[in-house]
Design a protein around this motif. Structure first.
Motif, short mmCIF file in Angstrom:
data_model
loop_
_atom_site.label_atom_id
_atom_site.label_comp_id
_atom_site.label_asym_id
_atom_site.label_seq_id
_atom_site.Cartn_x
_atom_site.Cartn_y
_atom_site.Cartn_z
N PHE B 3 0.82 -1.22 0.00
CA PHE B 3 0.00 0.00 0.00
C PHE B 3 0.85 1.27 0.00
O PHE B 3 0.35 2.34 -0.31
CB PHE B 3 -0.91 0.01 1.23
CG PHE B 3 -1.85 -1.16 1.29
CD1 PHE B 3 -2.68 -1.45 0.22
CD2 PHE B 3 -1.90 -1.96 2.42
CE1 PHE B 3 -3.55 -2.52 0.27
CE2 PHE B 3 -2.75 -3.04 2.47
CZ PHE B 3 -3.58 -3.33 1.40
N VAL B 4 2.12 1.11 0.38
CA VAL B 4 2.92 2.32 0.61
C VAL B 4 3.19 3.08 -0.68
O VAL B 4 3.08 4.31 -0.72
CB VAL B 4 4.24 1.95 1.33
CG1 VAL B 4 5.11 3.17 1.49
CG2 VAL B 4 3.93 1.34 2.67
N THR B 5 3.49 2.34 -1.77
CA THR B 5 3.84 3.02 -3.02
C THR B 5 2.72 3.94 -3.51
O THR B 5 2.97 5.12 -3.77
CB THR B 5 4.23 1.98 -4.10
OG1 THR B 5 4.96 0.95 -3.47
CG2 THR B 5 5.04 2.63 -5.19
N PRO B 6 1.48 3.44 -3.64
CA PRO B 6 0.43 4.36 -4.09
C PRO B 6 0.18 5.50 -3.12
O PRO B 6 -0.11 6.63 -3.55
CB PRO B 6 -0.83 3.47 -4.20
CG PRO B 6 -0.46 2.14 -3.72
CD PRO B 6 0.99 2.05 -3.55
N LEU B 7 0.35 5.24 -1.82
CA LEU B 7 0.14 6.32 -0.85
C LEU B 7 1.20 7.41 -1.03
O LEU B 7 0.91 8.60 -0.98
CB LEU B 7 0.19 5.79 0.58
CG LEU B 7 -1.02 4.96 1.04
CD1 LEU B 7 -0.82 4.46 2.46
CD2 LEU B 7 -2.30 5.77 0.96
N LEU B 8 2.45 6.96 -1.28
CA LEU B 8 3.52 7.95 -1.48
C LEU B 8 3.28 8.75 -2.75
O LEU B 8 3.59 9.94 -2.83
CB LEU B 8 4.88 7.25 -1.54
CG LEU B 8 5.40 6.69 -0.21
CD1 LEU B 8 6.75 6.02 -0.40
CD2 LEU B 8 5.51 7.78 0.84
N GLU B 9 2.69 8.08 -3.73
CA GLU B 9 2.29 8.77 -4.97
C GLU B 9 1.37 9.95 -4.65
O GLU B 9 1.52 11.05 -5.16
CB GLU B 9 1.56 7.75 -5.87
CG GLU B 9 1.43 8.15 -7.31
CD GLU B 9 2.75 8.07 -8.04
OE1 GLU B 9 2.90 8.84 -8.98
OE2 GLU B 9 3.62 7.24 -7.68
N GLY B 10 0.41 9.67 -3.76
CA GLY B 10 -0.52 10.73 -3.35
C GLY B 10 0.15 11.78 -2.50
O GLY B 10 -0.19 12.96 -2.57
N LEU B 11 1.14 11.34 -1.71
CA LEU B 11 1.83 12.28 -0.82
C LEU B 11 2.51 13.40 -1.60
O LEU B 11 2.64 14.52 -1.11
CB LEU B 11 2.87 11.52 0.02
CG LEU B 11 3.62 12.34 1.06
CD1 LEU B 11 2.69 12.77 2.18
CD2 LEU B 11 4.79 11.56 1.63
N LYS B 12 2.93 13.07 -2.85
CA LYS B 12 3.58 14.09 -3.69
C LYS B 12 2.69 15.32 -3.81
O LYS B 12 3.17 16.45 -3.74
CB LYS B 12 3.83 13.53 -5.09
CG LYS B 12 5.12 12.75 -5.20
CD LYS B 12 5.36 12.43 -6.67
CE LYS B 12 6.22 11.20 -6.83
NZ LYS B 12 6.02 10.55 -8.13
N VAL B 13 1.39 15.09 -4.02
CA VAL B 13 0.45 16.22 -4.14
C VAL B 13 0.45 17.03 -2.86
O VAL B 13 0.52 18.27 -2.89
CB VAL B 13 -0.97 15.69 -4.45
CG1 VAL B 13 -1.97 16.84 -4.48
CG2 VAL B 13 -0.98 14.94 -5.77
N ILE B 158 -11.81 18.50 -1.57
CA ILE B 158 -12.11 19.25 -2.79
C ILE B 158 -11.50 18.52 -3.99
O ILE B 158 -10.93 19.14 -4.89
CB ILE B 158 -11.66 20.73 -2.74
CG1 ILE B 158 -10.16 20.85 -2.43
CG2 ILE B 158 -12.45 21.51 -1.71
CD1 ILE B 158 -9.63 22.26 -2.73
N THR B 159 -11.64 17.21 -3.98
CA THR B 159 -11.39 16.33 -5.13
C THR B 159 -9.95 16.19 -5.59
O THR B 159 -9.71 15.69 -6.68
CB THR B 159 -12.21 16.78 -6.38
OG1 THR B 159 -11.63 17.99 -6.88
CG2 THR B 159 -13.66 16.99 -6.05
N LEU B 160 -8.96 16.63 -4.79
CA LEU B 160 -7.58 16.43 -5.23
C LEU B 160 -7.13 15.00 -4.93
O LEU B 160 -7.53 14.42 -3.92
CB LEU B 160 -6.66 17.43 -4.53
CG LEU B 160 -6.60 18.81 -5.18
CD1 LEU B 160 -5.85 19.79 -4.29
CD2 LEU B 160 -5.91 18.73 -6.54
N ALA B 161 -6.27 14.46 -5.79
CA ALA B 161 -5.83 13.07 -5.65
C ALA B 161 -4.64 12.99 -4.71
O ALA B 161 -3.55 12.59 -5.09
CB ALA B 161 -5.49 12.49 -7.01
N ASP B 162 -4.85 13.36 -3.46
CA ASP B 162 -3.76 13.37 -2.49
C ASP B 162 -3.66 12.03 -1.77
O ASP B 162 -4.32 11.06 -2.17
CB ASP B 162 -3.95 14.51 -1.49
CG ASP B 162 -4.97 14.16 -0.43
OD1 ASP B 162 -5.94 13.45 -0.79
OD2 ASP B 162 -4.80 14.56 0.74
N ILE B 163 -2.87 11.98 -0.70
CA ILE B 163 -2.65 10.70 0.00
C ILE B 163 -3.95 10.14 0.56
O ILE B 163 -4.20 8.94 0.49
CB ILE B 163 -1.58 10.88 1.11
CG1 ILE B 163 -1.35 9.57 1.86
CG2 ILE B 163 -1.91 11.99 2.07
CD1 ILE B 163 -0.18 9.61 2.82
#
Lengths: 226, 212
Positions: B3-13, B158-163
């Motif tokens: 799960f960590v990789t996709p979460l980190l992807e969101g963390l970038k936002v 507000i619909t952002l693809a964050d973590i």
């Protein structure tokens, strides 16, 4: 024209009806935070490492992570451990637990502000531990913390819209529902902002007054050589 | 761990929003902090209204207002811009109180001495007042920086693809492991917060160099 006064007036009663929920969540959360904060502060100050270390770590973790994810955890993940709570209960517990870590710091600074001499004098007078805490330390450490606690009450009040994320129908959710029915968001959200402002601004003013008043009383007491 | 990789992807936002809104917040904090102490009443009035409006209403309300209500006035902002502006203006308002109180906390004798030495206002600020005030501002800014980091979690609404968004997507696909997913989200936030705390401490130590 962007702003429709008739429409704005027509939705005010519906928004006002959501205020009791917002206030109830704030007050219940605040009471919980006050109650949890004190033992947390005492545990953090404790000389027993096995007690102070884990409590400090947990408090730091709660304080450094967002309330909204904590709420999701309590609301969605806890039921799989057999703990099911309503949105309101979850919100109050989440808010209370989150801010108890802040209030623990407030209590701690209050306790630490009592001069060492007070502890030493209590010991010299052979007061018991309970007597020292209840009659000497706490009466002196509580008054300076009252304005700070008032500030946190206002902060928690402004944090309640976060509870909308776990489906609690408070002010912001009500405004969003109104907006989605009519596709007019401007009036609803602006009114919510105004309602928050007219409730939090006088409270903040009162807290400032209290702060000045307590400061003056303290100075007067000091000049009378109490 | 899957799960960590996709979460980190969101963390970038979140981190992107964190960096840009921190810069905006700094700018607003100094503008409004100096504005509150300005010579002209108009400037003081305008900054007071800005500070009290953004401190008196809730961050999430401001976020929703920027994203959902501004389009009604034919101002279309992207979710990303709304997030950055709301967070930047909100924490800028809080930061301005830090700036103002620390500027006032520099002893008056410092100002008087620099006037006596015939220093101009910019020189006095740059060489005498600000270096001393800056050291006092750092703990306050540090606290606000952590609050701002936590505030970035709201952009999910507000619909952002964050973590948080990524976590909710993962959760709906792996409902039996949702507690693990939420736990990972909290841990990731804690690690970022802790890194920020260390960074702030480094700045505080550096500011204290050569001063008793």
């Amino acid at each position: 024209m962007w702003w429709d006064w008739n429409y704005a007036w027509s939705i005010v009663p519906e928004l006002l009806r959501a205020i009791p929920i917002t206030l109830a969540a704030t007050l219940e959360g605040f009471v919980l935070a006050c109650l949890l904060g004190l033992p947390m502060a005492l545990a953090k100050r404790s000389q027993l490492r096995w007690l102070s270390w884990p409590v400090t770590a947990i408090a730091e973790f709660i304080r450094c992570t967002p309330l909204i994810i904590q709420l999701f955890f309590y609301y969605y993940a806890l039921p799989s451990f057999g703990i099911v709570m309503s949105a309101m209960t979850t919100g109050v517990i989440g808010l209370g637990l989150h801010y108890s870590t802040y209030l623990a710091e407030v209590y701690r600074s209050g306790i630490d502000s009592v001069p060492r001499g007070q502890w030493e004098a209590s010991r010299a007078l052979n007061f018991s531990r309970g007597h020292t805490w209840l009659r000497i330390v706490l009466p002196q450490s509580v008054p300076p913390t009252i304005p700070v606690m008032g500030n946190y009450l206002i902060v928690m009040f402004k944090e309640t819209p976060t509870l909308s994320a776990i489906t609690l129908v408070e002010l912001l959710t009500t405004a969003k529902n109104i907006g989605s029915q009519s596709f007019r968001y401007l009036e609803a959200f602006t009114l919510v902002g105004i309602l928050f402002l007219i409730m939090s601004y006088p409270s903040a003013w009162l807290v400032r007054k209290l702060e000045v008043h307590l400061g003056r009383r303290e100075r007067r007491a000091a000049s009378h050589g109490r | 761990m899957q799960f960590v990789t996709p979460l980190l992807e969101g963390l970038k936002v979140n981190l992107e929003i964190l960096v840009v809104s921190t810069l905006l917040a700094f700018l607003m904090a100094f503008l409004a902090g100096f504005g509150r102490l300005a010579k002209y009443r108009v400037v003081r009035g305008i900054t007071l209204v800005y500070v009290e409006v953004f401190r008196g209403t809730s961050l999430l309300v401001q976020l929703f207002w920027m994203y959902f209500a501004l389009p009604a006035m034919h101002v279309n902002v992207s979710a990303m811009a709304a997030a950055i502006i709301a967070l930047g203006l909100n924490y800028g308002a809080y930061g301005s109180e830090v700036v103002r109180s620390c500027l006032l906390a520099v002893p008056k004798g410092q100002t008087e001495a620099s006037i006596a030495l015939n220093m101009t206002y910019p020189l006095r600020m740059r060489r005498i007042i600000l270096p001393q005030a800056w050291r006092m501002m750092l703990p306050g800014f540090g606290n606000l920086q952590i609050e701002l980091l936590k505030g970035t979690s709201l952009v999910y609404l507000i619909t952002l693809a964050d973590i948080t968004y990524k976590g909710m997507i993962l959760r709906s696909a792996n409902i039996s492991q949702q507690s693990l997913i939420f736990a990972w989200m909290l841990v990731i936030y804690f690690v970022v917060a802790y890194a920020l705390v260390l960074l702030i401490r480094y700045f505080e130590r550096r500011a204290a160099v050569g001063r008793g």
